[in-house]
Design an enzyme around this catalytic site. Structure first.
Site, PDB file in Angstrom:
ATOM      1  CB  CYS A 292      -0.919   0.051   1.273  1.00 47.06           C
ATOM      2  SG  CYS A 292      -2.231  -1.022   0.969  1.00 47.06           S
TER       3      CYS A 292
ATOM      4  CG  ASN B 196       4.232 -17.520  -3.206  1.00 42.84           C
ATOM      5  OD1 ASN B 196       4.186 -18.564  -3.662  1.00 42.84           O
ATOM      6  ND2 ASN B 196       5.425 -16.942  -3.324  1.00 42.84           N
TER       7      ASN B 196
ATOM      8  CB  THR C 194       7.048 -12.755   2.907  1.00 41.16           C
ATOM      9  OG1 THR C 194       7.237 -11.982   1.451  1.00 41.16           O
ATOM     10  CG2 THR C 194       7.700 -14.032   3.000  1.00 41.16           C
TER      11      THR C 194
ATOM     12  CG  HIS D 220       2.489 -10.185  -3.863  1.00 38.34           C
ATOM     13  ND1 HIS D 220       1.932 -10.253  -2.652  1.00 38.34           N
ATOM     14  CD2 HIS D 220       3.479 -11.047  -3.927  1.00 38.34           C
ATOM     15  CE1 HIS D 220       2.765 -11.090  -1.939  1.00 38.34           C
ATOM     16  NE2 HIS D 220       3.684 -11.706  -2.903  1.00 38.34           N
TER      17      HIS D 220
HETATM   18  P1  AMP Z   1       5.777 -13.458  -1.264  1.00 38.25           P
HETATM   19  O1  AMP Z   1       6.976 -14.266  -0.603  1.00 38.25           O
HETATM   20  O2  AMP Z   1       5.062 -14.244  -2.464  1.00 38.25           O
HETATM   21  O3  AMP Z   1       4.767 -12.756  -0.358  1.00 38.25           O
HETATM   22  O4  AMP Z   1       6.566 -12.155  -2.204  1.00 38.25           O
HETATM   23  C1  AMP Z   1       6.835 -11.034  -1.732  1.00 38.25           C
HETATM   24  C2  AMP Z   1       7.850 -10.539  -2.551  1.00 38.25           C
HETATM   25  O5  AMP Z   1       8.008  -8.940  -2.396  1.00 38.25           O
HETATM   26  C3  AMP Z   1       9.297 -10.983  -2.455  1.00 38.25           C
HETATM   27  O6  AMP Z   1       9.775 -11.503  -3.806  1.00 38.25           O
HETATM   28  C4  AMP Z   1      10.214  -9.671  -2.338  1.00 38.25           C
HETATM   29  O7  AMP Z   1      11.474  -9.783  -2.796  1.00 38.25           O
HETATM   30  C5  AMP Z   1       9.229  -8.779  -2.560  1.00 38.25           C
HETATM   31  N1  AMP Z   1       9.435  -7.404  -2.192  1.00 38.25           N
HETATM   32  C6  AMP Z   1       9.706  -7.086  -0.905  1.00 38.25           C
HETATM   33  N2  AMP Z   1       9.934  -5.718  -0.589  1.00 38.25           N
HETATM   34  C7  AMP Z   1       9.875  -5.275  -1.987  1.00 38.25           C
HETATM   35  C8  AMP Z   1      10.045  -3.794  -2.209  1.00 38.25           C
HETATM   36  N3  AMP Z   1      10.390  -2.818  -1.247  1.00 38.25           N
HETATM   37  N4  AMP Z   1       9.695  -3.621  -3.488  1.00 38.25           N
HETATM   38  C9  AMP Z   1       9.744  -4.652  -4.512  1.00 38.25           C
HETATM   39  N5  AMP Z   1       9.353  -5.984  -3.999  1.00 38.25           N
HETATM   40  C10 AMP Z   1       9.655  -6.318  -2.679  1.00 38.25           C
HETATM   41 ZN    ZN Z   2      -1.665  -3.114   1.264  1.00 44.69          ZN
END
Ligand code: AMP
Ligand code: ZN
Length: 115
Positions: free
Chosen positions: A8, A88, A96, A101
């Site tokens: 967000c 995921n 995470t 996404h």
């Molecule tokens: P997930 O494990 O499916 O929740 O993926 C979260 C993704 O967000 C991971 O691949 C991270 O590398 C990515 N991520 C975390 N912080 C950022 C950020 N500030 N900008 C872009 N990607 C991010």
């Molecule tokens: Zn959000």
């Protein structure tokens, strides 16, 4: 918009991101830790924690995310070579960031199943 949600805050412009596509309801930006030559996250600008929450609340927006995911693939030149779309969802999938996404991953050959 939730103040404590990382994505967000990216939508709000409070945290920088490399934007690939932005339209009225969807944002696509490069993953900060790419696992392949092309790794882009496609998100709704509105906050929903998981893909399940989004699907229940706004099925049309799920379709918009998939449409943008393919536009990202075309923009990155991987539409023909192929790419993987991943949502995921929940702890076992190691989600995470609790703002839904879609990972668009491509630019190299990938095995299945993932680890
Ligand atoms: P997930 O494990 O499916 O929740 O993926 C979260 C993704 O967000 C991971 O691949 C991270 O590398 C990515 N991520 C975390 N912080 C950022 C950020 N500030 N900008 C872009 N990607 C991010
Ligand atoms: Zn959000």
């Amino acid at each position: 918009m939730t103040d404590e949600c990382l994505f967000c805050r990216i939508v709000a412009g409070e945290i920088p991101a490399t934007v690939v596509i932005s339209n009225e309801r969807v944002l696509a930006f490069r993953d900060i830790s790419p696992v392949a030559p092309s790794h882009v996250l496609v998100i709704p600008k509105e906050h929903y924690p998981t893909a399940a929450d989004l699907a229940k609340a706004d099925p049309a927006l799920v379709g918009e995310i998939l449409t943008v995911a393919h536009q990202v693939a075309e923009a990155d030149g991987i539409a023909e070579s192929g790419y993987r779309l991943v949502f995921n969802t929940g702890p076992d999938a190691n989600q995470t960031v609790l703002h839904v996404h879609c990972h668009v991953i491509g630019g190299r050959s990938m095995t299945w199943p993932p680890g």
